[in-house]
Design an enzyme around this catalytic site. Structure first.
Site, mmCIF file in Angstrom:
data_model
loop_
_atom_site.group_PDB
_atom_site.id
_atom_site.type_symbol
_atom_site.label_atom_id
_atom_site.label_comp_id
_atom_site.label_asym_id
_atom_site.label_seq_id
_atom_site.Cartn_x
_atom_site.Cartn_y
_atom_site.Cartn_z
ATOM 1 N N THR A 1 -2.042 2.101 -8.066
ATOM 2 C CA THR A 1 -3.266 2.893 -8.948
ATOM 3 C C THR A 1 -2.691 3.963 -9.754
ATOM 4 O O THR A 1 -3.489 3.881 -10.929
ATOM 5 C CB THR A 1 -4.081 3.750 -7.811
ATOM 6 O OG1 THR A 1 -4.733 2.432 -6.897
ATOM 7 C CG2 THR A 1 -5.285 4.170 -8.515
ATOM 8 N N GLY B 1 -2.464 -3.969 -1.960
ATOM 9 C CA GLY B 1 -1.360 -4.504 -1.699
ATOM 10 C C GLY B 1 -1.302 -5.185 -0.217
ATOM 11 O O GLY B 1 -2.105 -5.105 0.454
ATOM 12 N N ASN C 1 -1.270 5.678 3.240
ATOM 13 C CA ASN C 1 -1.459 5.896 1.738
ATOM 14 C C ASN C 1 -2.711 6.951 1.646
ATOM 15 O O ASN C 1 -3.815 6.722 2.332
ATOM 16 C CB ASN C 1 -1.617 5.067 0.809
ATOM 17 C CG ASN C 1 -1.915 5.478 -0.595
ATOM 18 O OD1 ASN C 1 -1.747 6.455 -0.833
ATOM 19 N ND2 ASN C 1 -2.012 4.256 -1.426
ATOM 20 N N SER D 1 0.723 -1.072 -0.016
ATOM 21 C CA SER D 1 0.117 -0.004 0.150
ATOM 22 C C SER D 1 0.833 1.068 -0.025
ATOM 23 O O SER D 1 1.921 1.337 0.826
ATOM 24 C CB SER D 1 -0.829 0.089 1.226
ATOM 25 O OG SER D 1 -1.681 1.106 1.362
ATOM 26 N N GLY D 2 0.591 2.297 -0.818
ATOM 27 C CA GLY D 2 1.321 3.428 -1.086
ATOM 28 C C GLY D 2 2.356 3.479 -1.842
ATOM 29 O O GLY D 2 3.118 4.201 -2.006
ATOM 30 N N GLU E 1 -0.920 -6.336 3.279
ATOM 31 C CA GLU E 1 -1.191 -5.135 4.591
ATOM 32 C C GLU E 1 -0.609 -6.082 5.737
ATOM 33 O O GLU E 1 -0.872 -7.241 5.984
ATOM 34 C CB GLU E 1 -2.546 -4.734 4.554
ATOM 35 C CG GLU E 1 -3.026 -3.817 3.304
ATOM 36 C CD GLU E 1 -4.281 -3.275 3.663
ATOM 37 O OE1 GLU E 1 -4.760 -2.068 2.835
ATOM 38 O OE2 GLU E 1 -5.374 -3.843 4.497
ATOM 39 N N SER F 1 -5.464 5.220 -0.776
ATOM 40 C CA SER F 1 -5.454 3.872 -0.584
ATOM 41 C C SER F 1 -6.693 3.264 -1.377
ATOM 42 O O SER F 1 -8.068 3.390 -0.981
ATOM 43 C CB SER F 1 -5.315 3.458 0.832
ATOM 44 O OG SER F 1 -5.148 2.060 0.651
ATOM 45 N N SER F 2 -6.289 2.090 -2.100
ATOM 46 C CA SER F 2 -7.577 1.313 -2.896
ATOM 47 C C SER F 2 -8.148 0.404 -1.627
ATOM 48 O O SER F 2 -7.219 -0.350 -1.367
ATOM 49 C CB SER F 2 -7.156 0.788 -4.016
ATOM 50 O OG SER F 2 -6.734 1.494 -5.019
#
Length: 616
Positions: A101, A374, A152, A96-97, A376, A155-156
């Site tokens: 995306t 991502g 993030n 993540s981050g 986590e 974040s998605s």
């Protein structure tokens, strides 16, 4: 060196050192063989993605003739699809981050650019080109599916798979699929994190008469929103409305989306206080329910009963039970989560329908782009992190198979002596989850069948059947467990595994919302949508959840006085509950199925890999 696979002694240390040196020189892209490593610059670098750069990477003779770039991978995918008529897929992975995306959006943009002028000439009924419609799906899905987290700002909180459909080198449409929206975020967020962007955009962007109609005047605070929205979100709200119009969402549909979003915020404001009997509650602010009923055009008494009373059928008798304040709050939040989840599903399906090619052709090929959450690891990890990390395990296995295993197998089949390449397969982790009959997901579903099951009984069952597996261990001193993932061990200590896997929603809530006068909600809670979601809707289970939660303070519901004798009565009752509870799939079963379909679809494509990295 642009391709680190050419280094004589490629080790973890030399790889890290070379990436650090290139990053210091603002060279964020590096090849490692066929893999593109993309390090998030954490700032805007517009010169890297200009129209001149797009032209530079268009139809290049070979990858080595230009510096490493995301556009080079997009170009290679596009040319391979056109020349070979084989579908392609680009797997964009990373924590993540790390910039997944943004990379996915840039990938799509490059394919659309090199597909011109055809993609720009294909018009929709509202006059927008297919290129404009496809590019505008990203800000829409980010508004409804992304949120600020500690890792993030964008974040998605869901997985997205978009397929660009090509005929004769021209993008003629697209298809969208989503995976595992984190709907618990709608009603609560970890410290320092926020709800989905669209709620902040809504509160910042709506004003005047519309704000008064929706009862979300400036300065109004809501339980589901952690902080005041930033004024900068006003422009984001306007851009979102424009994007919805470009892709073809009608004005009437946009108005109903507004109503659903505002209603969710007001539902979260409902306050319940417990009565002295300990098993019933009183709604403290009936005016808030009045607002919800006005917005949704739903019967007031019917919705209030759905929130505060449970009706169940046992052996042919209908029994009415009251809920405690805690039980009412649980139903309130379950309704909010269900409304948002169904709105999101509706939106993805609407975009998919609007983007699909008008006609199907035997010669059509596709380029798939996977942008999925991502890996986590937080201070407290729960069911959603388990599913997210499992998806990343599947992607890691897919990566290993294509980069290492299949390549070595091809060498062996051709009688070529290959250098001994060692890599760590994570198949044993996937087996831990999916093995029959005692994989972790099977055990989770089995324990979810019993209303009296608890988190402790679930962890005990895991330990009983999985303790011999080196990838599993019970958390020391905690009522949880540890999975040794490919990315490292993660402790899962959150107590809501069974509840989130069952995902119940009482039938009276479904019936009340399904009978409202807002067309979108009638569709979202209609019989067809119910079947598609496949979520459990058992009042029997819900009552027992509340009972088990309050067993130290007395039942939330009053037990029926009707009993039947006989030694086998208890077993028959347990069996009936089991059957009624699991007439539909659990969340883990649905996720496993959708993940399997995704991997099968990707397995039929020629893969390309982009590994995104978040710098230290």
């Amino acid at each position: 060196m642009d391709d680190l696979a050419q280094l004589e002694g490629l080790t973890e240390d030399t790889l890290n050192s070379a990436l650090q040196q290139r990053y210091a020189q603002e060279k964020i892209y590096t090849y490692v063989g066929d893999i593109l490593v993309a390090i998030n610059p954490c700032r805007s670098l517009p010169q890297l993605y200009s129209s001149a750069t797009t032209q530079q990477y268009s139809d290049v003779p070979s990858a080595s003739s230009v510096p490493p770039h995301l556009f080079a991978v997009a170009e290679r995918s596009y040319r391979a699809a056109v020349r070979s008529s084989l579908s392609q897929v680009c797997v964009i992975s990373g924590e993540s981050g790390a910039g997944k995306t943004v990379s996915a959006n840039l990938f799509v943009r490059h394919v659309m650019d090199v597909s011109q002028p055809g993609a720009r000439d294909l018009q929709s009924p509202n006059g927008a080109s297919i290129e404009a419609r496809i590019l505008q799906t990203s800000p829409i899905l980010e508004a409804f599916g992304n949120a600020r987290t500690t890792m993030n700002d964008n974040s998605s909180r869901f997985g997205k798979y978009i397929e660009l459909c090509l005929k004769d080198g021209v993008v003629i449409g697209a298809s969208l699929t989503h995976y595992l929206l984190e709907k618990s975020r709608v009603v609560s967020q970890p410290f320092g994190e926020q709800n989905y962007h669209v709620f902040e955009y809504l509160l910042a962007g709506v004003n005047g008469q519309l704000a008064e109609t929706l009862a979300i005047q400036p300065g109004r605070h809501f339980r589901y929103i952690m902080s005041d929205p930033s004024p900068e979100f006003q422009s984001q709200w306007a851009a979102l409305q424009d994007a919805l119009g470009v892709v073809g969402v009608s004005e009437a549909e946009r108005e109903e989306i507004l109503v659903v979003l505002a209603s969710i915020l007001h539902i979260g404001e409902l306050n319940f206080v417990g009565n002295s009997d300990g098993v019933s509650a009183t709604l403290e602010n009936t005016e808030e329910l009045d607002t919800v009923c006005r917005l949704l055009s739903v019967d007031h008494s019917k919705l209030q009963d759905a929130l505060m009373i449970q009706i169940m059928t046992m052996r042919g008798d209908t029994v009415t039970k009251t809920l405690s304040a805690e039980g009412c709050e649980w139903v309130r939040d379950a309704m909010s989560k269900a409304m948002y989840e169904r709105l999101f599903v509706w939106l993805v399906e609407k975009l998919d329908k609007l983007l699909k090619p008008r006609e199907t052709h035997a010669s059509t090929v596709s380029i798939g782009i996977l942008d999925i959450f991502g890996f986590e690891q937080f201070e407290e990890n729960g069911f959603e992190q388990l599913c997210i990390n499992l998806a990343n395990e599947e992607l890691q296995y897919f990566f290993n198979e294509h980069i290492f295993a299949l390549e070595l197998a091809e060498y062996a089949a051709e009688g070529v002596s290959a250098v001994d390449v060692s890599f760590t397969s994570n198949k044993d982790v996937l087996d831990l989850f999916f093995a029959k009959p005692l994989g972790l997901f099977k055990l989770l579903d089995e324990e979810s069948r019993f209303p009296s099951a608890t988190h402790a009984s679930l962890v005990n069952k895991f330990e009983e059947h999985l303790s011999e597996n080196p990838k599993f261990e019970r958390a020391r001193g905690e009522d949880g467990f540890v999975i040794h993932h490919y990315a490292g061990p993660v402790a899962y200590l959150n107590q809501q595994f069974l509840e989130l896997n069952r995902d119940p929603l009482p039938n009276p809530v479904v019936e009340a919302l399904g009978a409202c006068k807002v067309g979108m909600l009638r569709e979202l809670f209609g019989a067809g949508f119910q079947k598609d979601l496949g979520n459990m809707r058992s009042s029997v289970y819900l009552l027992n959840v509340f009972k088990s939660r309050r067993n130290k303070r007395g039942s939330v519901v009053q037990k029926s006085k009707r009993t039947s004798g006989g030694a086998g009565a208890g077993n028959n009752k347990r069996r009936r509950k089991k059957d009624s509870l699991f007439s539909q799939e659990t969340v883990s079963s649905q996720f496993k199925s959708s993940l399997g379909l995704l991997m099968k679809k990707m397995g039929h494509c020629e893969p390309h890999f982009v590994r995104c990295i978040k710098p230290n």
